[in-house]
Structure formats: structure tokens, C-alpha cells
Design an enzyme around this catalytic site. Structure first.
Site, mmCIF file in Angstrom:
data_model
loop_
_atom_site.group_PDB
_atom_site.id
_atom_site.type_symbol
_atom_site.label_atom_id
_atom_site.label_comp_id
_atom_site.label_asym_id
_atom_site.label_seq_id
_atom_site.Cartn_x
_atom_site.Cartn_y
_atom_site.Cartn_z
ATOM 1 N N HIS A 254 -58.759 -93.511 30.646
ATOM 2 C CA HIS A 254 -58.354 -93.975 31.399
ATOM 3 C C HIS A 254 -56.664 -93.236 32.548
ATOM 4 O O HIS A 254 -55.648 -93.255 33.197
ATOM 5 C CB HIS A 254 -57.402 -95.059 31.338
ATOM 6 C CG HIS A 254 -58.778 -96.304 31.599
ATOM 7 N ND1 HIS A 254 -58.215 -97.496 32.094
ATOM 8 C CD2 HIS A 254 -60.123 -96.210 31.103
ATOM 9 C CE1 HIS A 254 -59.580 -98.238 32.166
ATOM 10 N NE2 HIS A 254 -60.246 -97.626 31.600
ATOM 11 N N GLY B 88 -53.889 -87.724 36.662
ATOM 12 C CA GLY B 88 -54.381 -86.897 35.519
ATOM 13 C C GLY B 88 -53.895 -87.346 34.324
ATOM 14 O O GLY B 88 -52.732 -88.311 33.730
ATOM 15 N N ASP C 91 -51.190 -86.891 31.550
ATOM 16 C CA ASP C 91 -50.201 -86.622 32.568
ATOM 17 C C ASP C 91 -48.940 -87.549 31.196
ATOM 18 O O ASP C 91 -47.927 -88.056 32.073
ATOM 19 C CB ASP C 91 -49.239 -86.731 33.784
ATOM 20 C CG ASP C 91 -49.794 -87.588 34.239
ATOM 21 O OD1 ASP C 91 -50.179 -88.841 33.582
ATOM 22 O OD2 ASP C 91 -49.249 -87.562 35.570
ATOM 23 N N SER D 247 -48.781 -90.661 32.157
ATOM 24 C CA SER D 247 -47.897 -92.094 32.885
ATOM 25 C C SER D 247 -49.123 -93.228 32.421
ATOM 26 O O SER D 247 -48.004 -94.658 33.032
ATOM 27 C CB SER D 247 -48.552 -91.458 34.320
ATOM 28 O OG SER D 247 -49.941 -91.779 34.891
ATOM 29 N N THR E 41 -71.309 -96.905 23.049
ATOM 30 C CA THR E 41 -71.977 -96.296 22.627
ATOM 31 C C THR E 41 -71.232 -97.213 21.058
ATOM 32 O O THR E 41 -71.404 -98.093 20.309
ATOM 33 C CB THR E 41 -71.773 -95.541 22.296
ATOM 34 O OG1 THR E 41 -73.968 -96.096 19.977
ATOM 35 C CG2 THR E 41 -71.609 -94.870 20.770
ATOM 36 N N ASP F 146 -73.757 -102.021 22.583
ATOM 37 C CA ASP F 146 -75.557 -101.917 21.895
ATOM 38 C C ASP F 146 -74.987 -102.934 20.303
ATOM 39 O O ASP F 146 -73.957 -102.982 19.794
ATOM 40 C CB ASP F 146 -75.285 -100.382 21.790
ATOM 41 C CG ASP F 146 -74.650 -99.754 20.668
ATOM 42 O OD1 ASP F 146 -74.381 -99.914 19.740
ATOM 43 O OD2 ASP F 146 -74.669 -98.188 20.707
ATOM 44 N N ASP G 256 -73.428 -93.460 18.168
ATOM 45 C CA ASP G 256 -74.840 -93.047 17.699
ATOM 46 C C ASP G 256 -75.587 -93.201 18.988
ATOM 47 O O ASP G 256 -74.275 -93.281 20.776
ATOM 48 C CB ASP G 256 -75.588 -93.504 17.024
ATOM 49 C CG ASP G 256 -75.838 -95.086 17.099
ATOM 50 O OD1 ASP G 256 -74.919 -95.488 18.253
ATOM 51 O OD2 ASP G 256 -75.569 -95.901 16.345
#
Ligand code: HEM
Length: 394
Positions: free
Chosen positions: A131, A144, A146, A148, A255, A272, A279
Site C-alpha cells: 500500500h 510510490g 516513499d 508517505s 495465502t 485459504d 504456500d
């Protein structure tokens, strides 16, 4: 059963007899051509877009080869020794990776559950890394990987529901280590890579440091929604230079996951039947019948069926090494989105703990009962469920 084996034998035999001398070479040629084609379609990012090969440092060359799918992103280089000194010692300050070794100790302790599975902090750290980095697209001039997400109020956006606990923990580590020159951006990405390898079966991804922090909140609308169509998801990630193949590899991080906010009435339900384990069960289970507590995200279901994603999805079912390899490359790319000094980064992979290449849940019996809908208390205790193996079925 016998009949199935017989047909299986005939099928294998048939497959075998259609082979011919030299076919191995041809297949290898096809495989290499396919790889070359894929490398061609891979986009460069950050300063790697403009730097000529002659200008690249050894790290710059390696990263370029990784993101062009020409070199593995998995490393076996491990520094098993103790750090040169405490973080404030002169000896430690003289060694760039020394402070990261201390950080690795702190993170590993937090990410490893008493069950041997990785904890909610580890899962949160992987999602936090995603994120922070994914708030970037090829049409934005900032955002990006960074830092933030934690240096601004980005974390309070609805997209980031579920990340509060790891955010608090990461900020504590930042307070502890920022005085030694550690950026939030690096801390978050190193956190994601340490978490990944602490999860049993997780890859040990090459880890680079030197990203710059940004105190400006990233652009909005760049993170995926759980109800987005496959087409929307694929386009969203393509604008981040991530192709459908890599997107399929990246969502495999589910997973390990347990959802909390998609359906609050099912808080703690896993994606899962083996949460906390890196896995490939997630890929197979998304496309098949599962125990009632397994909660499948609409976005994962949509991707698993899309023609651009389906073949890779199927290939990862039963393909642990293949998935780890592809995830490591795709995550390396993701972790460098918006970074414009890739050529100047340094490598501290050696501080990561060793990988755990095999793992068996010791408490599978109790997990199976939980997956069938019993023992709701495990929703928030999967990390340590082994402590409950004294329980008997009701
Ligand atoms: C199609 C794109 C994706 C969508 C729609 C999506 C959506 C979500 C949602 C809704 C949750 C549950 C949050 C909660 O209720 O607590 C979640 C959890 C998670 N996601 Fe994703 N995700 C996507 C891609 C990714 C990628 C690319 C990664 C990592 C590289 C990732 C890593 C995780 C992890 C580790 C969790 C578990 C967090 C926890 O257990 O606390 N996801 N994701």
C-alpha cells in the site's frame, strides 16, 4: 483407482512418444524465446529508464536484470554473525547493514508466531509494503515507495483499513531507528521482505536500501478495490508497470491473509485454509470448493477466471518454487515504484533470517475444526493456535 492410474500411464506414455530427438533443445529455445519476449515487454522504472548500461552500478545492473525477468530476485546470502556492535556504536555506524541487522531481529521476533506460522504483524507488513509502494502510476509525478503512508495521513484513507496495528508498530521502529539514518520508505519495504521470509515457505527476496522519504501524501484512487472487475484491476496494475502475470503472482500474498473489513461479520476468516503459511494453497482453493470459513475475495475470483491471468493462476497451483520466484521478482518491482535513485541503492539482503523451506502445521486438527466453523476464538489467535491443541471437538 487402477483405471485412473492406467489412463494416467497411457497419457504419460502418449506424451512421451510424441517427443522426438532434439525436441528438448527446441523446447528450451521456445522457453528462452518466451522469456526474451517477456523481458522485452517488461518496462523499466525510475532512473533505470534513462541511465545507459555503462552508467549502472553493480546494484543498478542487478535490479535492472531482476525487473526484466533475466535474473532471480531470491538470495541465499546470509550473514549468520552478530552485528558489529549496538546501533549507536562506531563499529555499527561504519557498516551500513549493521543497523538493519538489529531491525531484522526486532521484526523477526514480531513476525514469528508461537505456532511457527507468521503473525498478523507479518501479514500486515506485507500489505503495508504494497500500500505504500502502489500509490503510484506512470501518469503521476510523485508517490510510490516513499514512506508517505506513515509520514502523512494516507494511512487513514479507507483503502488502508486493517493496517492500523502494523502502522503503530512500524512507527515505533521508525522512532527507534530513524536516528541511525533509516528512512520510513526503506523500513516499510524491508519490513515486507522480512515478513515474507519469516512466513514458512516464503522466498528470501533481495533487499535494497536507500529510498528517499516523502512527507507529501500520495495521489488517491490508485489502490485496488475488492469488488473491482478483473479488467479494472489489470489496467490499474498495468499503469504501475505490473503486467497480469506479475499481478497474479503478487495477489498470492493472500495465502497468508485473514480479512477483517470486507465482511466484518466474518472478522478473521482466512483467504485459504493455511493462513500464516506462504504456500500455494490459495491458488488452488480460490478455484475449488473449500471449508466454510475460507473467505474468497471477489477480486481474486475475478482474476483467477480472466483470460489474461488464468494460465498463470493455474501454473502456480502446486508450483511453490515457480510462485516464489515470480513473486520475488514482481515484489522487487513493486517495492521500487516511484524510486528515482535505484542506481544508488545498496543491498542488505544478508540481514534477512534464513528461509523455512518446509513446514507442517502441528495443530492441523484444531485448524480443521476452526475451518469448519468451530472455535471462533481462533479468528484472532491463528498465530498461536497451537496453544489450543488441548481443546477437543464439540
Ligand atoms: C487485486 C488486488 C488486491 C486487492 C483487491 C486486495 C484486497 C485486500 C483486502 C480487501 C484485504 C483484507 C483487508 C482486511 O479486511 O483486513 C487484503 C489483505 C491482504 N492483502 Fe491484498 N489486495 C490486493 C493485492 C494485494 C497485493 C499485491 C499484496 C502484496 C503484495 C497484498 C497483500 C495482502 C496481505 C498480506 C493481506 C493480509 C493482511 C492481514 O492479514 O492483515 N494484497 N487485501
Amino acid at each position: 483407482m487402477k483405471t485412473l492410474s492406467y489412463f494416467h500411464y497411457v497419457w504419460c506414455f502418449t506424451s512421451f512418444v510424441v517427443a522426438y530427438p532434439g525436441m528438448g533443445d527446441t523446447m528450451e529455445h521456445v522457453r528462452r524465446s518466451a522469456k526474451a519476449a517477456r523481458a522485452d515487454s517488461k518496462q523499466l522504472i525510475g532512473d533505470l529508464k534513462t541511465l545507459k548500461d555503462a552508467q549502472l552500478t553493480a546494484i543498478g545492473k542487478d535490479i535492472k536484470a531482476i525487473i526484466l525477468d533475466q535474473k532471480t530476485a531470491i538470495s541465499t546470502v546470509i550473514d549468520a554473525g552478530a552485528p558489529a556492535g549496538t546501533p549507536d556504536s562506531a563499529a555499527c555506524k561504519a557498516d551500513l547493514c549493521c543497523v538493519w541487522k538489529w531491525i531484522s531481529y526486532d521484526m523477526t521476533a514480531r513476525f514469528n508466531g508461537t505456532s511457527g506460522r507468521c503473525t498478523k504483524f507479518a501479514r500486515g507488513a506485507v500489505r503495508l509494503g504494497f500500500h505504500d509502494a502502489a500509490v503510484w502510476s506512470n501518469t503521476t509525478s510523485y508517490g510510490g515507495a516513499d514512506g508517505s503512508i506513515l509520514l502523512t495521513d494516507e494511512i487513514s484513507r479507507a483503502d488502508n483499513s486493517g493496517l492500523a496495528t502494523i502502522a503503530d508498530q512500524m512507527k515505533q521502529w521508525y522512532t527507534k531507528y530513524n536516528k541511525y539514518g533509516v528512512s520510513m520508505a526503506d523500513l516499510i519495504q524491508m519490513g515486507a521482505n522480512i515478513a515474507t521470509v519469516v512466513c514458512p515457505l516464503g522466498p528470501r527476496i533481495r533487499s535494497f536500501v536507500g529510498r528517499k522519504d516523502n512527507a507529501k501524501a500520495g495521489p488517491t484512487g490508485l489502490l485496488p478495490g475488492v469488488n473491482d472487475s478483473a479488467d479494472k484491476l489489470i489496467k490499474l496494475f498495468q499503469a504501475k508497470t505490473i503486467d497480469p502475470h506479475d499481478l497474479v503472482a503478487l495477489v498470492g500474498a493472500h495465502t497468508t491473509s485473514q480479512q477483517h473489513f470486507v465482511d466484518t461479520a466474518r472478522d478473521g476468516d482466512p483467504q485459504d485454509s493455511t493462513p500464516g503459511v506462504w504456500d500455494v494453497a490459495f491458488y488452488g482453493e480460490t478455484v475449488s470448493t473449500t471449508p466454510p470459513r475460507v473467505f474468497k475475495f471477489a477480486s481474486d475470483l475475478a482474476l483467477s477466471k480472466d483470460s489474461r491471468a488464468k494460465s498463470e493462476w493455474q501454473a502456480f497451483i502446486g508450483g511453490q518454487a515457480h510462485w516464489n520466484e515470480d513473486y520475488a521478482k514482481a515484489y522487487t518491482r513493486l517495492s521500487l515504484l516511484g524510486v528515482n535513485n535505484i542506481n544508488d541503492l545498496k543491498e542488505c539482503t544478508k540481514v534477512l533470517p534464513p528461509p523455512r523451506t518446509s513446514f507442517v502445521n502441528q495443530d492441523q486438527k484444531i485448524l480443521d475444526l476452526w475451518l469448519q466453523g468451530q472455535y471462533d476464538q481462533l479468528n484472532s489467535m491463528v498465530d498461536d493456535a497451537i496453544m489450543l491443541t488441548g481443546l477437543t471437538s464439540t
